[in-house]
Design a protein around this motif. Structure first.
Motif, PDB file in Angstrom:
ATOM      1  N   THR A 150      -7.834  54.675 -18.071  1.00 40.28           N
ATOM      2  CA  THR A 150      -6.715  54.464 -17.173  1.00 40.28           C
ATOM      3  C   THR A 150      -5.867  53.312 -17.692  1.00 40.28           C
ATOM      4  N   PRO A 151      -4.554  53.400 -17.533  1.00 40.43           N
ATOM      5  CA  PRO A 151      -3.699  52.311 -18.021  1.00 40.43           C
ATOM      6  C   PRO A 151      -3.967  51.041 -17.245  1.00 40.43           C
ATOM      7  N   LEU A 152      -3.855  49.943 -17.954  1.00 39.21           N
ATOM      8  CA  LEU A 152      -4.139  48.633 -17.355  1.00 39.21           C
ATOM      9  C   LEU A 152      -2.917  48.144 -16.581  1.00 39.21           C
ATOM     10  N   GLU A 153      -2.599  48.873 -15.493  1.00 38.79           N
ATOM     11  CA  GLU A 153      -1.458  48.490 -14.681  1.00 38.79           C
ATOM     12  C   GLU A 153      -1.838  47.334 -13.767  1.00 38.79           C
ATOM     13  N   GLY A 154      -0.876  46.513 -13.462  1.00 39.21           N
ATOM     14  CA  GLY A 154      -1.122  45.402 -12.571  1.00 39.21           C
ATOM     15  C   GLY A 154      -1.835  44.234 -13.213  1.00 39.21           C
ATOM     16  N   GLU A 155      -2.041  44.257 -14.540  1.00 39.57           N
ATOM     17  CA  GLU A 155      -2.706  43.155 -15.206  1.00 39.57           C
ATOM     18  C   GLU A 155      -1.746  41.982 -15.372  1.00 39.57           C
ATOM     19  N   PRO A 156      -2.266  40.777 -15.466  1.00 36.94           N
ATOM     20  CA  PRO A 156      -1.401  39.632 -15.746  1.00 36.94           C
ATOM     21  C   PRO A 156      -0.882  39.707 -17.166  1.00 36.94           C
ATOM     22  N   PRO A 157       0.140  38.947 -17.488  1.00 36.83           N
ATOM     23  CA  PRO A 157       0.666  38.962 -18.852  1.00 36.83           C
ATOM     24  C   PRO A 157      -0.429  38.644 -19.858  1.00 36.83           C
ATOM     25  N   LEU A 158      -0.312  39.217 -21.039  1.00 38.59           N
ATOM     26  CA  LEU A 158      -1.323  39.059 -22.061  1.00 38.59           C
ATOM     27  C   LEU A 158      -1.185  37.708 -22.756  1.00 38.59           C
ATOM     28  N   SER A 159      -1.169  36.649 -21.953  1.00 36.24           N
ATOM     29  CA  SER A 159      -0.988  35.319 -22.539  1.00 36.24           C
ATOM     30  C   SER A 159      -2.212  34.855 -23.289  1.00 36.24           C
ATOM     31  N   HIS A 160      -3.383  35.299 -22.871  1.00 37.73           N
ATOM     32  CA  HIS A 160      -4.604  34.870 -23.534  1.00 37.73           C
ATOM     33  C   HIS A 160      -4.891  35.664 -24.797  1.00 37.73           C
ATOM     34  N   ASN A 161      -4.377  36.870 -24.908  1.00 38.75           N
ATOM     35  CA  ASN A 161      -4.687  37.719 -26.056  1.00 38.75           C
ATOM     36  C   ASN A 161      -3.499  38.613 -26.375  1.00 38.75           C
ATOM     37  N   PRO A 162      -2.364  38.025 -26.776  1.00 39.71           N
ATOM     38  CA  PRO A 162      -1.179  38.862 -27.019  1.00 39.71           C
ATOM     39  C   PRO A 162      -1.379  39.808 -28.199  1.00 39.71           C
ATOM     40  N   GLU A 163      -2.152  39.370 -29.202  1.00 38.08           N
ATOM     41  CA  GLU A 163      -2.330  40.253 -30.357  1.00 38.08           C
ATOM     42  C   GLU A 163      -3.149  41.483 -29.993  1.00 38.08           C
ATOM     43  N   GLY A 164      -4.028  41.337 -28.986  1.00 35.71           N
ATOM     44  CA  GLY A 164      -4.882  42.458 -28.612  1.00 35.71           C
ATOM     45  C   GLY A 164      -4.123  43.653 -28.064  1.00 35.71           C
ATOM     46  N   GLN A 165      -2.876  43.416 -27.632  1.00 35.50           N
ATOM     47  CA  GLN A 165      -2.074  44.528 -27.137  1.00 35.50           C
ATOM     48  C   GLN A 165      -1.862  45.592 -28.203  1.00 35.50           C
ATOM     49  N   GLN A 166      -2.037  45.205 -29.468  1.00 36.51           N
ATOM     50  CA  GLN A 166      -1.863  46.173 -30.558  1.00 36.51           C
ATOM     51  C   GLN A 166      -2.884  47.304 -30.462  1.00 36.51           C
ATOM     52  N   TYR A 167      -4.046  47.035 -29.871  1.00 37.54           N
ATOM     53  CA  TYR A 167      -5.042  48.090 -29.726  1.00 37.54           C
ATOM     54  C   TYR A 167      -4.504  49.223 -28.850  1.00 37.54           C
ATOM     55  N   VAL A 168      -3.852  48.840 -27.752  1.00 37.15           N
ATOM     56  CA  VAL A 168      -3.309  49.850 -26.841  1.00 37.15           C
ATOM     57  C   VAL A 168      -2.176  50.604 -27.499  1.00 37.15           C
ATOM     58  N   GLU A 169      -1.307  49.870 -28.182  1.00 31.82           N
ATOM     59  CA  GLU A 169      -0.158  50.506 -28.806  1.00 31.82           C
ATOM     60  C   GLU A 169      -0.573  51.476 -29.911  1.00 31.82           C
ATOM     61  N   ALA A 170      -1.627  51.130 -30.636  1.00 34.05           N
ATOM     62  CA  ALA A 170      -2.069  51.976 -31.737  1.00 34.05           C
ATOM     63  C   ALA A 170      -3.037  53.061 -31.295  1.00 34.05           C
ATOM     64  N   GLY A 171      -3.482  52.995 -30.036  1.00 33.55           N
ATOM     65  CA  GLY A 171      -4.465  53.972 -29.573  1.00 33.55           C
ATOM     66  C   GLY A 171      -5.815  53.795 -30.238  1.00 33.55           C
ATOM     67  N   THR A 172      -6.181  52.562 -30.529  1.00 27.36           N
ATOM     68  CA  THR A 172      -7.437  52.289 -31.238  1.00 27.36           C
ATOM     69  C   THR A 172      -8.635  52.710 -30.411  1.00 27.36           C
ATOM     70  N   TYR A 173      -9.611  53.284 -31.068  1.00 28.02           N
ATOM     71  CA  TYR A 173     -10.851  53.637 -30.386  1.00 28.02           C
ATOM     72  C   TYR A 173     -11.999  53.473 -31.369  1.00 28.02           C
ATOM     73  N   ILE A 174     -13.194  53.392 -30.820  1.00 28.21           N
ATOM     74  CA  ILE A 174     -14.392  53.284 -31.637  1.00 28.21           C
ATOM     75  C   ILE A 174     -15.311  54.449 -31.297  1.00 28.21           C
ATOM     76  N   VAL A 175     -16.088  54.855 -32.282  1.00 27.70           N
ATOM     77  CA  VAL A 175     -17.066  55.928 -32.090  1.00 27.70           C
ATOM     78  C   VAL A 175     -18.452  55.312 -32.138  1.00 27.70           C
ATOM     79  N   LEU A 176     -19.182  55.430 -31.029  1.00 28.92           N
ATOM     80  CA  LEU A 176     -20.500  54.826 -30.901  1.00 28.92           C
ATOM     81  C   LEU A 176     -21.542  55.890 -30.605  1.00 28.92           C
ATOM     82  N   GLU A 177     -22.734  55.613 -31.056  1.00 30.12           N
ATOM     83  CA  GLU A 177     -23.872  56.465 -30.693  1.00 30.12           C
ATOM     84  C   GLU A 177     -25.050  55.570 -30.338  1.00 30.12           C
ATOM     85  N   ILE A 178     -25.628  55.820 -29.180  1.00 38.33           N
ATOM     86  CA  ILE A 178     -26.813  55.077 -28.746  1.00 38.33           C
ATOM     87  C   ILE A 178     -27.933  56.091 -28.572  1.00 38.33           C
ATOM     88  N   GLN A 179     -29.047  55.828 -29.214  1.00 38.38           N
ATOM     89  CA  GLN A 179     -30.153  56.784 -29.185  1.00 38.38           C
ATOM     90  C   GLN A 179     -31.458  56.058 -28.887  1.00 38.38           C
TER      91      GLN A 179
END
Length: 961
Positions: free
Chosen positions: A279-308
């Motif tokens: 779900t989109p992170l609506e209503g969040e405060p400005p990304l003052s603590h982690n402005p660079e991290g917004q690039q993850y959302v813009e790029a659609g970054t994801y990780i592939v994990l497996e737990i066994q």
């Protein structure tokens, strides 16, 4: 493997040189073994003398296991253009492996899997193209690492938060977080979860909301790592409490695991249901603590994990155990031997004795006069025959054979007196005795002729036409009785099917569904369990036994039935959904979510397969079949196939309700038997009710203008509110609507209300046309006409061209007494190219309305269509009435003869046969038909008055005159 070099002068310690490395998997020690032996390849270090074999080298081999944190770094940056191969080896998460090739874990490979089978996000068909681009064409980081750890009890109830970052000149930046729901590992038998998960910028408020953790564990860990810059990893105790980030496959990380030392409070406030991380992170405060991290959302970054896991946290019952429990509850019973007894057995024995005695007498005749004389037959004159008869009688009496034949027959006659006439006591008077003897004599002589005719040659016997009603016809007759709420007659039809073939489990399932309609849950449970005892692997029987167990609050048994069904058929959407509904009743949210998730996965896979098949077929979307009939041999308990008829091109907008437009599946069999296969039965072949009474359901009663609205309201809503046979063709179907169709088919209305609530709240469901249609049908069953009309209005607004909506509207108006509106709705329903459900009853009621309004030509046409599709006593009766009113006496007689052949206990059929015979001037047949009309107690006074008026007009027909 280390080489110890010779000590040189003035050298205090020996020098060592690493020659190669062999990596040994110590996992067996954790699995319970105290020692083991293995052979591991030795990988030479680059520049090592082992690359060129030498002799006389002194080496020391040691194991040096260390406790490493599961922190993965030094991933490989891949440029776009090619996909990573599968399978490919997994690597050890150890940084001090120097020898090339030694970093691969023996016999451990990354195998991947279809997107649709993943538990994470980005596993929907619409995500396929994006993942193909991300994992092939774009840049990505690959770790391919596997880390192993021990999972202690506190970790079992914790939630995995996977955080990661990138290093930039010794400072921590681009701090991201991915939320991985670990609840599926608490599902019974689940040992592995794998999927792709979105990466979001790390924000304290969001992390606290989802995990109730108020600080970043990985922020301090990352700074500590940068400051120490140690290859071996981190030794801070804090990191040993962290859930680790696992392996990266394709777009980012791939593989497993959890650090065994989780913080006990991590899961305390977390929901046991899935936390949606897409779900989109609506209503969040400005990304003052982690402005660079917004690039993850813009790029659609994801990780592939497996737990066994090595062993499932929650053990799952084995299929063998479930089968054993079902067998204990419902043992398989061998079919009972069919034994004939009572009156039937007595008459049968009498026939056998007559045949035996006749053969003995014939043998005596042949002995006295020779076989050649017997073959002359009619060529022998009467005087010779009389002489032979006297000689034969004299011989039988003198030899004592006549007395022996009487004694042989005596026992069979006594059984008839006791079993058929129920005479076991003495007669009170001589007159009563003589009356009984006369009656018995007539019966015995008649049965003697029956037995003798059975022994005659085929060419001598007269041709006797018999009408055989099939199992599917009996089922149709039962449905017709249900629609008129004549449940007693419907039960007789169902029971007749069971008597004919008690080993057919479909007959038991149909009878059980009927018992659910009449709210006789105990008898319904008996029927479903009987079906299951005939085949303990039958999915529908298991599911229905589970449904009845829930309704009767036998919850432990219900769980066994539902679980066994999912084990026997893991792809069954309805089985998983019913299991989830059971867990909801038990307030077991984890297992409820597991069952619903599995049902959704199976439904998605099936729809994807159907879509692929549809794409391969040529021009399949341009044609539909007109007048298709569904094979009745499978009944409602399995998939049905539409027979090929005339293809008609239809616009897409004309068939929006294709899922609801499947015709009755029991029409084909009965139409084959009597539609065009033979000529109608002649009037002289009227069946005497005394020769084999069949129950009647008077559907077409009070025909012309005498039907009151109050009487209409007494009839049933209509057969099995809507017939859902086969799989819905609607692309937007949900697991709950699939289950609703199954439950409506078996009249489990009490269960339907619970599923409707889920359908309303389901993201893929909601208030659809079918949803409102089902609601209307449930209220129609309760005769809540106002609510039913309200929901039908909603359904028609959503899909105005759905034939089922108009069909149900017609039933609503018919039952509420508004026959003008009912006729208009029925006419609209039959005008659609695609049939509505329950067309048989739509034709019957529309024909009745035409008869009421004296539109006899329309009535004749309507009943003819019904007779072609699914002939029954009622369809032929309606056709006969229409033809009689049109003065087409020959056609009326043929149709009424067909109706009489299918049900010779319908008083209305005999009444119209009497009218036809009166008009045709056949006195004897008119009197006979009138006699049965009175005997069967015709309730239509207007019709009875019409018969008497015609009798007075023609001067015969009523023997009481």
């Amino acid at each position: 493997m280390t080489e110890v070099l010779p000590k040189e002068r003035k050298q205090k310690e020996e020098k060592t040189l690493i020659l190669g490395q062999a990596v040994v998997d110590l996992l067996p020690l954790l699995a319970g073994e105290s020692s083991f032996e293995t052979t591991a390849p030795l990988h030479p270090v680059q520049g090592s003398p082992l690359e060129t074999p030498r002799s006389g080298v002194k080496v020391i081999s040691t194991f040096q296991p260390k406790d490493y944190p599961i922190l993965f770094k030094n991933g490989t940056l891949k440029s776009g253009g090619e996909r990573e191969p599968l399978p490919r080896p997994k690597k050890w998460p150890i940084a001090n492996i120097l020898a090339p090739g030694a970093n691969n874990i023996p016999d451990a490979f990354i195998v991947g899997g279809p997107y649709e089978e993943e538990e994470g996000e980005l596993n929907h068909p619409e995500d396929r193209e994006f993942r193909n681009q991300a994992e092939c064409m774009k840049k990505r980081i690959i770790w391919d690492l596997e880390s192993r750890c021990y999972l202690d009890p506190p970790a079992v109830v914790s939630e995995l938060r996977c955080c990661f970052w990138t290093e930039d000149e010794g400072q921590l930046s681009f701090h991201g977080v991915a939320y991985v729901n670990m609840v599926p590992l608490l599902y019974p038998g689940v040992k592995r979860i794998r999927g792709a998960f979105h990466v979001y910028p790390y924000l304290d408020s969001t992390v606290h909301e989802k995990t109730k953790c108020s600080f970043s564990l990985f922020r301090d860990t990352g700074h500590h790592l940068v400051q120490n810059n140690k290859i071996g990893g981190i030794t801070s105790p804090l990191t040993k409490q962290v859930l680790s980030k696992n392996l990266k496959e394709d777009k980012t990380v791939k593989e497993k695991d959890i650090d065994g030392r989780l913080r006990p409070g991590d899961m305390q406030a977390a929901s046991i249901k899935s936390q949606s991380s897409d779900t989109p992170l609506e209503g969040e405060p400005p990304l003052s603590h982690n402005p660079e991290g917004q690039q993850y959302v813009e790029a659609g970054t994801y990780i592939v994990l497996e737990i066994q896991l090595d062993r499932a946290l929650v053990p799952k019952r084995m299929p063998e155990e479930l089968a054993r429990r079902v067998k204990e509850m419902i043992p398989a019973r061998p079919p009972l031997t069919r034994r004939t007894g009572g009156a039937q057995k007595a008459v049968s024995d009498y026939h056998s004795q007559i045949k035996n005695i006749s053969r003995a007498i014939l043998d005596e005749y042949h002995r006295m006069f020779g076989k050649q004389v017997a073959k002359l037959g009619n060529d022998i004159d009467s005087e010779t025959l009389e002489e032979q008869k006297c000689q034969l009688s004299y011989e039988l009496n003198c030899s004592g054979k006549y007395f022996a034949f009487k004694e042989q027959l005596k026992h069979a006659v006594v059984k008839i007196v006791r079993e058929k006439y129920l005479k076991t006591t003495s007669f009170e008077s001589q007159e009563e005795l003589q009356t009984f003897i006369s009656e018995l004599y007539v019966f015995l002589v008649d049965q003697m002729h029956v037995a003798l005719n059975q022994t005659m040659p085929d060419d001598i016997q007269d041709t006797i036409s018999t009408i055989y009603t099939s199992s599917e016809q009996l089922r149709l007759f039962a449905f017709e009785a249900e629609i008129n709420e004549n449940f007693e007659m419907a039960a007789v039809y169902y029971e007749e099917r069971l008597v004919r073939d008690p080993q057919n489990l479909d007959h038991w399932l149909d009878y059980g569904a009927f018992c659910l309609l009449t709210e006789d849950n105990i008898k319904a449970q008996e029927c479903f369990r009987k079906a299951l005892s005939l085949n303990q692997s039958h999915i529908h029987s298991l599911l229905l036994c589970g449904v009845l167990a829930v309704l009767l609050e036998n919850y432990e048994q219900a769980e066994i039935f539902f679980e066994d069904a999912t084990c026997l058929e893991p792809t069954n959407v309805v089985a998983w959904t019913l299991l989830g509904l059971y867990y909801e009743i038990q307030n077991n949210d984890i297992r409820m979510e597991m069952a619903f998730h599995e049902a959704s996965k199976q439904l998605q896979a099936r729809m994807l397969q159907a879509q692929t098949t549809k794409q391969k077929s040529t021009d399949s979307s341009e044609y539909v079949e007109e007048g298709g009939k569904i094979g009745s041999n499978l009944g409602p308990w399995g998939p049905t196939n539409v027979s090929s008829t005339i293809p008609v091109k239809v616009e897409a907008s004309a068939v929006p309700g294709a899922a609801l437009s499947i015709p009755d599946e029991f029409l084909e069999e009965s139409s084959k038997l009597q539609s065009d296969s033979r000529e109608p039965i002649l009037t002289t072949q009227f069946q005497d009710p005394s020769m084999g009474p069949k129950p009647s359901n008077i559907f077409l009663k009070e025909i012309p203008g005498k039907k009151e609205a109050s009487k209409c309201q007494d009839s049933s809503a209509f057969l099995h509110p809507v017939h859902y046979y086969g799989v819905s063709q609607t692309p937007s179907t949900t697991i709950f609507m699939e289950t609703i169709r199954f439950l409506m088919k078996v009249n489990a209305v009490q269960y339907v209300r619970r599923v409707l609530a889920h359908e309303l709240l389901c993201p893929q469901g909601g208030p659809s046309c079918e949803y409102y249609l089902v609601l209307a049908q449930t209220h129609l069953l309760k005769k809540d006409f106002a609510k039913a009309e309200e929901y039908l209005q909603q359904a028609s607004q959503m899909d105005y061209l759905n034939p089922n909506v108009w069909g149900v509207k017609g039933h609503l108006y018919f039952l509420s007494g508004n026959h003008a509106e009912a006729k208009a709705c029925y006419e609209r329903t039959i005008s659609f190219v695609v049939d509505a459900s329950g067309m048989h009853f739509i034709f019957l009621r529309l024909g009745l309305l035409y008869l009421e309004e004296k539109e006899y030509e329309k009535a004749k046409k309507t009943y003819l269509q019904a007779c072609k599709r699914s002939p029954s006593c009622l369809t032929w009766l309606g056709l006969g009435i229409a033809c009689y009113r049109l003065e087409e006496l020959t056609e009326a007689e043929d149709a009424l003869s067909e109706a009489n052949a299918l049900n010779n206990c319908n008083a209305e059929v005999w009444a119209y046969l009497a009218l036809v015979c009166l008009k045709a001037g056949r006195q004897l047949e008119a009197e006979q038909a009138y006699k049965y009309t009175i005997k069967l107690k015709l309730k239509d006074e207007a019709l009875l008055a019409e018969i008497r008026m015609v009798q007075e007009m023609v001067g015969f027909g009523n023997p009481s005159f």
